[in-house]
Structures are given as C-alpha cells and as structure tokens.
Design an enzyme around this catalytic site. Structure first.
Site, PDB file in Angstrom:
ATOM      1  N   TYR A  33      82.786  28.204  58.006  1.00  0.00           N
ATOM      2  CA  TYR A  33      82.947  27.321  56.853  1.00  0.00           C
ATOM      3  C   TYR A  33      84.109  27.772  55.988  1.00  0.00           C
ATOM      4  O   TYR A  33      84.625  28.884  56.130  1.00  0.00           O
ATOM      5  CB  TYR A  33      81.657  27.271  56.024  1.00  0.00           C
ATOM      6  CG  TYR A  33      81.399  28.494  55.166  1.00  0.00           C
ATOM      7  CD1 TYR A  33      81.637  28.455  53.791  1.00  0.00           C
ATOM      8  CD2 TYR A  33      80.919  29.683  55.717  1.00  0.00           C
ATOM      9  CE1 TYR A  33      81.404  29.561  52.996  1.00  0.00           C
ATOM     10  CE2 TYR A  33      80.678  30.798  54.917  1.00  0.00           C
ATOM     11  CZ  TYR A  33      80.924  30.733  53.558  1.00  0.00           C
ATOM     12  OH  TYR A  33      80.694  31.834  52.780  1.00  0.00           O
ATOM     13  N   ARG A  52      92.798  30.245  57.616  1.00  0.00           N
ATOM     14  CA  ARG A  52      91.654  31.106  57.910  1.00  0.00           C
ATOM     15  C   ARG A  52      90.624  30.371  58.761  1.00  0.00           C
ATOM     16  O   ARG A  52      89.999  30.970  59.647  1.00  0.00           O
ATOM     17  CB  ARG A  52      91.012  31.606  56.617  1.00  0.00           C
ATOM     18  CG  ARG A  52      89.887  32.611  56.876  1.00  0.00           C
ATOM     19  CD  ARG A  52      89.398  33.261  55.602  1.00  0.00           C
ATOM     20  NE  ARG A  52      88.848  32.295  54.663  1.00  0.00           N
ATOM     21  CZ  ARG A  52      88.404  32.616  53.449  1.00  0.00           C
ATOM     22  NH1 ARG A  52      88.471  33.867  53.022  1.00  0.00           N
ATOM     23  NH2 ARG A  52      87.919  31.683  52.649  1.00  0.00           N
ATOM     24  N   ARG A 101      68.461  23.545  73.305  1.00  0.00           N
ATOM     25  CA  ARG A 101      68.700  24.883  72.771  1.00  0.00           C
ATOM     26  C   ARG A 101      68.932  25.862  73.913  1.00  0.00           C
ATOM     27  O   ARG A 101      68.171  25.897  74.885  1.00  0.00           O
ATOM     28  CB  ARG A 101      67.493  25.342  71.937  1.00  0.00           C
ATOM     29  CG  ARG A 101      67.644  26.737  71.329  1.00  0.00           C
ATOM     30  CD  ARG A 101      66.384  27.124  70.548  1.00  0.00           C
ATOM     31  NE  ARG A 101      66.515  28.435  69.907  1.00  0.00           N
ATOM     32  CZ  ARG A 101      66.269  29.601  70.500  1.00  0.00           C
ATOM     33  NH1 ARG A 101      65.861  29.621  71.770  1.00  0.00           N
ATOM     34  NH2 ARG A 101      66.415  30.734  69.850  1.00  0.00           N
ATOM     35  N   LYS A 151      84.550  33.953  58.892  1.00  0.00           N
ATOM     36  CA  LYS A 151      83.775  33.315  57.803  1.00  0.00           C
ATOM     37  C   LYS A 151      82.691  32.418  58.412  1.00  0.00           C
ATOM     38  O   LYS A 151      82.797  31.195  58.427  1.00  0.00           O
ATOM     39  CB  LYS A 151      84.693  32.528  56.870  1.00  0.00           C
ATOM     40  CG  LYS A 151      84.051  32.186  55.521  1.00  0.00           C
ATOM     41  CD  LYS A 151      85.072  31.579  54.584  1.00  0.00           C
ATOM     42  CE  LYS A 151      84.459  31.166  53.267  1.00  0.00           C
ATOM     43  NZ  LYS A 151      84.038  32.300  52.421  1.00  0.00           N
ATOM     44  N   GLU A 183      82.269  44.853  50.031  1.00  0.00           N
ATOM     45  CA  GLU A 183      82.613  43.671  49.234  1.00  0.00           C
ATOM     46  C   GLU A 183      81.369  43.188  48.514  1.00  0.00           C
ATOM     47  O   GLU A 183      80.273  43.719  48.692  1.00  0.00           O
ATOM     48  CB  GLU A 183      83.180  42.566  50.129  1.00  0.00           C
ATOM     49  CG  GLU A 183      82.271  42.166  51.271  1.00  0.00           C
ATOM     50  CD  GLU A 183      82.967  41.277  52.299  1.00  0.00           C
ATOM     51  OE1 GLU A 183      84.020  40.717  51.986  1.00  0.00           O
ATOM     52  OE2 GLU A 183      82.440  41.164  53.413  1.00  0.00           O
ATOM     53  N   LEU A 207      85.672  40.194  54.531  1.00  0.00           N
ATOM     54  CA  LEU A 207      86.301  38.889  54.682  1.00  0.00           C
ATOM     55  C   LEU A 207      87.727  38.958  54.135  1.00  0.00           C
ATOM     56  O   LEU A 207      87.958  39.551  53.075  1.00  0.00           O
ATOM     57  CB  LEU A 207      85.505  37.829  53.927  1.00  0.00           C
ATOM     58  CG  LEU A 207      86.043  36.402  54.051  1.00  0.00           C
ATOM     59  CD1 LEU A 207      85.864  35.876  55.468  1.00  0.00           C
ATOM     60  CD2 LEU A 207      85.354  35.483  53.056  1.00  0.00           C
TER      61      LEU A 207
END
Length: 287
Positions: A33, A52, A101, A151, A183, A207
């Site tokens: 995301y 990114r 799945r 991310k 972080e 990140l």
C-alpha cells in the site's frame, strides 16, 4: 457524506465496493500500500510514493495493475470527486484472487492484481495541534518480519504497538531491536544530539520513508548536519530533541520517551523548523 472509491477500474460509492473473499490481501496479507497526503487539493510527494510502490511490487514479484500516469489520474479524480482539500489518498494493491485459497502464488499471467483506492478528509492536517504540543512515545520490542523495507499490509504488530502506547497514556511506540531504535509504528524516528540530526540508515530493517527522504534532503540544504546511524533508546532519552516523519503527520516533534521528558518537554527548534521547511517546500512541488 458517502465517499466515492476506486475498485479495479471502477469509481463506485463506498457502500457498493466489493472484492472477493478469496483475495490474497484478505487471506494472506499478500499486498502492498501507499498513502499520499493532499494539501490544498494537490498531492504531496506523489513521484516518491509511485516509485516506492513500484519497488514493493517488484520485491514481491507482483504485477503492477496500471501505469504511473493512470495511477496519478485515479488519485486526482478521487480528490476531485470527494472534494478533498486536506487529507489522504490510500492505495492498496494485492495479488488478487484465483477463486480459492492456496499458499502458492496464483499464475500472474491469468490472475489480475486487485487495486483499491479511497480518500480520507483531514481538515487541519497541516496545522495539526499535536505538532505544537509534541507527542509522547513508549519503547516496545520489534518483533516484525525481516523485510520492513517493503510497504506491505502486514500491520498487525504496529497496530498492537499503537494500542500499547494508548494503554500507557502515550501517542505512539518506537520499536527496539538489539538495543537500537528501528522506527515508530507508522513513521521513521529521529533524535537531535549535539546539534546533529540522527536517524537510522536505510536497510531492510526500516521502511524507506518518502517523507524521510525529503526531510533529510531539506535538512542538508538548510546546512543542518545529518548522521545516518542506529541509536539506542537510552541515547534517545538523553537527546536534545526527537521527532518522527510520515506522509500523514509530516514532521512530528516527540517530547517524551518512556515517561522521560526531552529538553524542556516542548517541541524543539530543529523539529519545528524542519516541519516548516517541509510544508513550504512540498507545497511548491505538489501536483
């Protein structure tokens, strides 16, 4: 007001937005995301977020659902349709669904990725009162997976960290690994020591923040000294200042760590100045 959202090529009312229950984002957290801020109806640091996203998709061998120009147009159209002056655009891409799945990735030639976007209106985003009073953080163990540079939507532990902070009467948590700060739960972490801005260097441990990159560039242009290295939580508690950066909070001063006030317990001059510079300079290049 009912928002218009974007789902796999269509702009639809939010209450009509649907994806498959077999989508791998839902079943496996197999998705990435980005969050882009909007100020004055324009997108902040869009190019960095687009780059990114491309990297995250590549690292997970996930096809890109659209071109960068198409993605920009979707962002702009959602901002227009929802009348966003200050706020956020959230984008999520998952590996999609092949109708069942399985741990094995579906065939990327026959299974299209899922792409969804929505906006969040945040009036006063740039003039956030928290930036004037500063935030309080606690330290917690960092037990996340080893590819924090991607991310992904695997945000359970950061969410748990936010809740730990809330239970302790704080605003956020900084994560600690081998004695050093990695972080924050949703931001990059910094201290100011002997007048230098200190923040952890880029690696798979953190990140690669888009706001981080811009803030460090602006700091160096303003003749501020920057040192990219790991620092301990004890070093942070003894620092002159601390702050965090993120796309949704920009530069956010930290005034207390684990109950220990920093300086006089108010936002320091470096953090205040960097926030001012970041907002001024980013607005000049907003699109």
């Amino acid at each position: 007001m009912m928002r218009t959202v974007y789902v796999n090529g269509d702009y639809v009312p939010e209450n009509e937005a649907v994806i498959s229950i077999f989508d791998r984002g839902f079943l496996m957290a197999d998705g990435v995301y980005e969050v882009t801020s909007v100020l004055g109806g324009k997108l902040i640091d869009f190019e960095g977020h687009a780059a990114r996203l491309e990297r995250s998709l590549s690292e997970l061998d996930m096809p890109h659902p659209c071109t960068k120009d198409e993605m920009l147009e979707i962002h702009r159209e959602l901002v227009r349709l929802n009348g966003i002056e200050e706020g956020l655009v959230y984008l999520q891409v998952t590996r999609g669904s092949d109708g069942d799945r399985d741990f094995v990735f579906p065939d990327r030639e026959t299974t299209k990725p899922t792409i969804v976007l929505f906006t969040q209106s945040k009036p006063g985003l740039a003039d956030n009162p928290a930036a004037k009073r500063g935030t309080k953080v606690i330290s917690i163990d960092d037990i996340r997976w080893g590819r924090r540079d991607i991310k992904t939507v695997q945000l359970l532990y950061p969410s748990m960290g936010k809740m730990m902070a809330k239970a302790a009467g704080a605003d956020d948590a900084w994560m600690i690994e081998d004695g050093a700060v990695t972080e924050g739960t949703s931001n990059n972490a910094y201290i100011v020591k002997d007048g230098k801005i200190v923040t952890r260097g880029l690696s798979s441990d953190i990140l690669h923040g888009i706001t981080r990159a811009a803030v460090l560039r602006f700091a160096r242009e303003a003749q501020m000294e920057v040192e990219e290295r790991a620092f301990t939580i004890e070093e942070a508690k003894a620092a002159e200042e601390a702050f965090s950066t993120s796309a949704s909070a920009f530069v956010m001063p930290v005034v207390e760590i684990d109950g220990v006030p920093l300086g006089d317990g108010t936002p320091g001059p470096v953090a205040r100045r960097l926030r001012e510079i970041y907002l001024d300079e980013s607005l000049k290049t907003a699109i």
